[in-house]
Design an enzyme around this catalytic site. Structure first.
Site, short mmCIF file in Angstrom:
data_model
loop_
_atom_site.label_atom_id
_atom_site.label_comp_id
_atom_site.label_asym_id
_atom_site.label_seq_id
_atom_site.Cartn_x
_atom_site.Cartn_y
_atom_site.Cartn_z
CG ASN A 6 28.89 24.29 29.36
OD1 ASN A 6 29.30 23.96 30.65
ND2 ASN A 6 30.18 24.40 28.56
CG HIS A 9 30.65 27.40 34.93
ND1 HIS A 9 32.06 27.17 35.41
CD2 HIS A 9 30.95 27.80 33.86
CE1 HIS A 9 32.91 27.60 34.34
NE2 HIS A 9 32.15 28.12 33.23
CG HIS A 42 35.49 21.50 28.42
ND1 HIS A 42 36.20 22.67 28.32
CD2 HIS A 42 36.52 20.81 28.22
CE1 HIS A 42 37.37 22.54 27.78
NE2 HIS A 42 37.69 21.15 27.89
NE ARG A 44 39.76 23.85 31.66
CZ ARG A 44 39.80 24.52 30.52
NH1 ARG A 44 38.77 25.22 29.97
NH2 ARG A 44 41.09 25.09 30.30
NE ARG A 48 40.17 24.99 35.22
CZ ARG A 48 40.73 25.71 34.28
NH1 ARG A 48 39.71 26.80 33.93
NH2 ARG A 48 41.78 25.67 33.84
CD GLU A 69 33.10 22.77 25.52
OE1 GLU A 69 34.08 23.44 26.04
OE2 GLU A 69 31.90 23.29 25.63
CB THR A 100 37.50 27.36 25.87
OG1 THR A 100 37.17 26.40 26.65
CG2 THR A 100 38.34 26.76 24.51
CD GLU A 150 30.19 25.65 20.10
OE1 GLU A 150 29.38 24.61 20.11
OE2 GLU A 150 30.14 26.31 21.41
CG HIS A 193 33.45 31.73 25.09
ND1 HIS A 193 34.23 30.46 25.50
CD2 HIS A 193 33.92 32.77 25.81
CE1 HIS A 193 34.78 30.90 26.66
NE2 HIS A 193 34.74 32.14 26.87
N1 PXP Z 1 31.09 26.44 23.52
C1 PXP Z 1 32.33 26.17 23.83
C2 PXP Z 1 32.99 25.22 22.71
C3 PXP Z 1 32.81 26.35 25.08
O1 PXP Z 1 34.18 26.02 25.22
C4 PXP Z 1 32.19 27.09 26.08
C5 PXP Z 1 32.92 27.31 27.28
O2 PXP Z 1 32.96 26.36 28.15
C6 PXP Z 1 30.80 27.39 25.67
C7 PXP Z 1 30.40 27.05 24.56
C8 PXP Z 1 29.95 28.13 26.87
O3 PXP Z 1 30.63 29.18 26.94
P1 PXP Z 1 29.91 30.09 28.14
O4 PXP Z 1 30.22 29.32 29.52
O5 PXP Z 1 30.77 31.36 28.23
O6 PXP Z 1 28.46 30.13 27.85
#
Ligand code: PXP
Length: 246
Positions: A6, A9, A42, A44, A48, A69, A100, A150, A193
């Site tokens: 992901n 960030h 994602h 949003r 952001r 996402e 999330t 998931e 997550h």
């Molecule tokens: N999977 C989903 C569905 C999420 O919403 C997130 C967070 O955006 C992640 C995975 C990744 O989580 P993390 O950034 O904490 O590794």
């Protein structure tokens, strides 16, 4: 076992200064070169981190699958229908949350979700539902015809990081049981997550999990050892865990 990276960030850092750098698409390409099996982003409602232009580029420029996402809104569904990402992961979204928090309430939202899932499937997206690792939402996901769930690993990861071993053990059992139950219903089971090297290694021992989606920890690690090295280490941790589980 697949690793989805992901890159939200990277966009968070970019947006802290405005402008175009660091480029999340470049991070996605580097992640793929380092062994990521797919990229998650994602978009949003408040934009952001990831922005519309990022999703457009990710959907067209990547050589590995994009897991988009999204909240279950008409705007996001229309975007997914147009861009046709490989996968669409439906998540709950609250404006005020930092990330999330918690899974989608698929049991209460059955009536609203059913037509949305059908629309995404008709667009060719592999739909996944981000849910808590409990029987009721897992069974409802199967009933709704989503091929993938998931399971939210946040509660377990927090308990591990906090050193709350009693809670961590209970949350781990919840995840392991949920994954096995999902697989028994014919669902493909993913996890995500808050995962880091240690929690990914531990969870990889549960054979029903076929994909981990990991973001924040990897982007943080990239500051210290580089994104490529962080992804290679994560892959290794997952492989070690999977080996230990057999
Ligand atoms: N999977 C989903 C569905 C999420 O919403 C997130 C967070 O955006 C992640 C995975 C990744 O989580 P993390 O950034 O904490 O590794």
């Amino acid at each position: 076992m697949r690793l989805g990276v992901n890159i939200d960030h990277v966009a968070t850092v970019r947006n802290a200064r405005g402008g175009a750098l660091p480029d999340p698409v470049r991070a996605a390409q580097l992640a793929i070169a380092a062994g990521a099996d797919g990229i998650t982003a994602h978009l949003r409602e408040d934009r952001r981190h990831i922005r519309d232009a990022d999703v457009e580029r990710l959907a067209t420029e990547l050589t590995k699958p994009l897991n988009f996402e999204m909240a279950t809104t008409a705007e996001m569904i229309a975007l997914a229908e147009r861009l046709k990402p490989h996968a669409a992961c439906l998540v709950p979204e609250k404006r005020e949350e930092r990330t999330t928090e918690g899974g989608l309430d698929v049991v209460r939202q059955e009536a609203q979700l059913a037509p949305r899932i059908a629309q995404l499937k008709a667009a060719g997206c592999r739909v996944s539902l981000f849910i808590e690792p409990d029987e009721a939402p897992i069974a409802m996901s199967a009933k709704l015809g989503a091929p993938v769930v998931e399971l939210h690993t946040g509660s377990w990861c927090h308990a591990v990081v906090d050193g709350d071993t009693t809670k961590a053990e209970a949350e781990f059992r919840r995840l392991a049981n949920g994954a096995a139950y999902g697989a028994s219903l014919g669902l493909e089971v993913h996890a995500g997550h808050g995962l880091d090297y240690d929690t990914a290694r531990t969870l990889a021992a549960v054979p029903a999990f076929v994909e981990f989606n990991i973001g924040h920890f990897l982007i943080g690690e990239a500051i210290f050892i580089g994104l490529e090295a962080a992804i290679r280490r994560m892959r290794q941790a997952m492989d070690e865990g999977r080996g230990a589980g057999h």
